[in-house]
Design a protein around this motif. Structure first.
Motif, PDB file in Angstrom:
ATOM      1  N   THR A 173       0.832  -1.201   0.000  1.00 12.33           N
ATOM      2  CA  THR A 173       0.000   0.000   0.000  1.00 12.33           C
ATOM      3  C   THR A 173       0.870   1.256   0.000  1.00 12.33           C
ATOM      4  OG1 THR A 173      -1.797  -1.164   1.117  1.00 12.33           O
ATOM      5  CG2 THR A 173      -1.838   1.239   1.221  1.00 12.33           C
ATOM      6  N   ARG A 174       1.888   1.298   0.858  1.00  6.54           N
ATOM      7  CA  ARG A 174       2.759   2.477   0.935  1.00  6.54           C
ATOM      8  C   ARG A 174       3.656   2.608  -0.287  1.00  6.54           C
ATOM      9  NH1 ARG A 174       6.651   2.105   4.148  1.00  6.54           N
ATOM     10  NH2 ARG A 174       6.260   0.014   4.903  1.00  6.54           N
ATOM     11  N   VAL A 175       4.315   1.515  -0.677  1.00  2.00           N
ATOM     12  CA  VAL A 175       5.352   1.605  -1.705  1.00  2.00           C
ATOM     13  C   VAL A 175       4.775   1.501  -3.117  1.00  2.00           C
ATOM     14  CG1 VAL A 175       7.502   0.597  -2.563  1.00  2.00           C
ATOM     15  CG2 VAL A 175       7.110   0.790  -0.096  1.00  2.00           C
ATOM     16  N   ALA A 176       4.083   0.379  -3.407  1.00  8.09           N
ATOM     17  CA  ALA A 176       3.564   0.214  -4.771  1.00  8.09           C
ATOM     18  C   ALA A 176       2.524   1.283  -5.108  1.00  8.09           C
ATOM     19  CB  ALA A 176       2.971  -1.186  -4.946  1.00  8.09           C
ATOM     20  N   TRP A 177       1.566   1.473  -4.201  1.00  8.85           N
ATOM     21  CA  TRP A 177       0.457   2.374  -4.491  1.00  8.85           C
ATOM     22  C   TRP A 177       0.718   3.798  -4.043  1.00  8.85           C
ATOM     23  CZ3 TRP A 177      -2.557   0.488  -7.980  1.00  8.85           C
ATOM     24  CH2 TRP A 177      -2.668  -0.900  -8.097  1.00  8.85           C
ATOM     25  N   GLY A 178       1.324   3.993  -2.881  1.00  5.07           N
ATOM     26  CA  GLY A 178       1.568   5.337  -2.355  1.00  5.07           C
ATOM     27  C   GLY A 178       2.756   6.032  -2.982  1.00  5.07           C
ATOM     28  N   ASP A 179       3.808   5.262  -3.287  1.00  7.37           N
ATOM     29  CA  ASP A 179       5.010   5.864  -3.863  1.00  7.37           C
ATOM     30  C   ASP A 179       5.023   5.784  -5.393  1.00  7.37           C
ATOM     31  OD1 ASP A 179       5.937   6.397  -1.292  1.00  7.37           O
ATOM     32  OD2 ASP A 179       7.284   4.673  -1.238  1.00  7.37           O
ATOM     33  N   ILE A 180       4.851   4.589  -5.950  1.00  3.51           N
ATOM     34  CA  ILE A 180       5.031   4.412  -7.393  1.00  3.51           C
ATOM     35  C   ILE A 180       3.792   4.805  -8.194  1.00  3.51           C
ATOM     36  CG2 ILE A 180       5.601   2.766  -9.231  1.00  3.51           C
ATOM     37  CD1 ILE A 180       7.930   3.512  -7.246  1.00  3.51           C
ATOM     38  N   TRP A 181       2.630   4.214  -7.899  1.00  3.65           N
ATOM     39  CA  TRP A 181       1.422   4.542  -8.663  1.00  3.65           C
ATOM     40  C   TRP A 181       1.003   6.001  -8.476  1.00  3.65           C
ATOM     41  CZ3 TRP A 181      -2.062   2.225 -12.071  1.00  3.65           C
ATOM     42  CH2 TRP A 181      -1.770   0.914 -12.440  1.00  3.65           C
ATOM     43  N   SER A 182       1.481   6.657  -7.439  1.00  6.45           N
ATOM     44  CA  SER A 182       1.106   8.048  -7.171  1.00  6.45           C
ATOM     45  C   SER A 182       2.048   9.059  -7.809  1.00  6.45           C
ATOM     46  CB  SER A 182       1.062   8.285  -5.650  1.00  6.45           C
ATOM     47  OG  SER A 182       0.087   7.465  -5.053  1.00  6.45           O
ATOM     48  N   ARG A 183       3.119   8.600  -8.410  1.00 11.67           N
ATOM     49  CA  ARG A 183       4.071   9.524  -9.031  1.00 11.67           C
ATOM     50  C   ARG A 183       3.421  10.244 -10.216  1.00 11.67           C
ATOM     51  NH1 ARG A 183       9.385   9.152  -7.988  1.00 11.67           N
ATOM     52  NH2 ARG A 183       9.899   9.693 -10.137  1.00 11.67           N
ATOM     53  N   PRO A 184       3.848  11.482 -10.476  1.00  8.76           N
ATOM     54  CA  PRO A 184       3.232  12.257 -11.563  1.00  8.76           C
ATOM     55  C   PRO A 184       3.767  11.945 -12.959  1.00  8.76           C
ATOM     56  CG  PRO A 184       4.859  13.593 -10.426  1.00  8.76           C
ATOM     57  CD  PRO A 184       4.770  12.282  -9.667  1.00  8.76           C
ATOM     58  N   GLY A 185       4.827  11.146 -13.090  1.00  7.76           N
ATOM     59  CA  GLY A 185       5.484  10.954 -14.381  1.00  7.76           C
ATOM     60  C   GLY A 185       4.697  10.195 -15.435  1.00  7.76           C
ATOM     61  N   LEU A 186       3.765   9.344 -15.022  1.00  9.64           N
ATOM     62  CA  LEU A 186       2.915   8.598 -15.951  1.00  9.64           C
ATOM     63  C   LEU A 186       1.478   8.671 -15.461  1.00  9.64           C
ATOM     64  CD1 LEU A 186       4.913   5.237 -16.438  1.00  9.64           C
ATOM     65  CD2 LEU A 186       4.698   7.102 -18.097  1.00  9.64           C
ATOM     66  N   ASP A 187       0.555   8.719 -16.403  1.00  9.30           N
ATOM     67  CA  ASP A 187      -0.848   8.641 -15.994  1.00  9.30           C
ATOM     68  C   ASP A 187      -1.211   7.181 -15.719  1.00  9.30           C
ATOM     69  OD1 ASP A 187      -1.200   7.442 -18.507  1.00  9.30           O
ATOM     70  OD2 ASP A 187      -2.240   9.162 -19.361  1.00  9.30           O
ATOM     71  N   ARG A 188      -2.370   6.968 -15.182  1.00  8.52           N
ATOM     72  CA  ARG A 188      -2.768   5.601 -14.802  1.00  8.52           C
ATOM     73  C   ARG A 188      -2.930   4.688 -16.003  1.00  8.52           C
ATOM     74  NH1 ARG A 188      -6.799   6.948  -9.791  1.00  8.52           N
ATOM     75  NH2 ARG A 188      -5.145   7.757  -8.447  1.00  8.52           N
ATOM     76  N   ARG A 189      -3.377   5.214 -17.133  1.00  8.95           N
ATOM     77  CA  ARG A 189      -3.482   4.397 -18.349  1.00  8.95           C
ATOM     78  C   ARG A 189      -2.105   3.854 -18.731  1.00  8.95           C
ATOM     79  NH1 ARG A 189      -7.013   4.589 -22.336  1.00  8.95           N
ATOM     80  NH2 ARG A 189      -5.366   5.032 -23.832  1.00  8.95           N
ATOM     81  N   SER A 190      -1.116   4.729 -18.729  1.00  7.27           N
ATOM     82  CA  SER A 190       0.250   4.319 -19.090  1.00  7.27           C
ATOM     83  C   SER A 190       0.801   3.325 -18.085  1.00  7.27           C
ATOM     84  CB  SER A 190       1.165   5.543 -19.166  1.00  7.27           C
ATOM     85  OG  SER A 190       0.712   6.430 -20.161  1.00  7.27           O
TER      86      SER A 190
END
Length: 131
Positions: A43-60
């Motif tokens: 939850t913290r790392v995969a979703w909070g850190d990586i999936w939350s980064r601004p560099g790619l949208d969720r589709r990408s």
């Protein structure tokens, strides 16, 4: 720098948006003493850190995840992330293209399995069933 709790809260919000409340509720309800640290970590790392980064949208991000899961043969995760990809705005046609692209770099057997799993996932939801 965000606190661990802020990262967890952000991760939980993204995890729920991508995977669905129902999926996350099932995963958290199944948490045991053995898996509690793992649930917190993803939850913290995969979703909070990586999936939350601004560099790619969720589709990408979904395209990258599908490609990786196909390449590594993570079929259970593939079904879950096919649903997430639809939730993140990919179309069945775009997912077809991701699987075809993966066939070239990951192999025909990997794509064959991915098409089988995708067909099962899309059949569960008539709005995404291929014609």
């Amino acid at each position: 720098m965000p606190t661990d709790q802020e990262r967890h809260d952000q991760g939980m919000a993204v995890r729920r948006a991508v995977l669905s409340d129902a999926h996350v509720d099932r995963a958290t309800a199944a948490t045991t003493d053995l898996t509690a640290d793992w649930q917190d970590f993803i939850t913290r790392v995969a979703w909070g850190d990586i999936w939350s980064r601004p560099g790619l949208d969720r589709r990408s991000r979904s395209i990258a995840v599908l490609s990786s899961l196909i390449a590594h043969g993570h079929h259970e995760e593939l079904a879950m992330h096919l649903r997430a990809a639809l939730r993140n705005g990919l179309t069945v046609d775009e997912i077809r293209e991701v699987i075809l692209q993966s066939a070239i770099y990951s192999g025909v057997p990997a794509a064959n399995t991915a098409f089988r799993i995708a067909s099962q996932v899309f059949a569960e939801d008539a709005t995404h069933a291929p014609e």
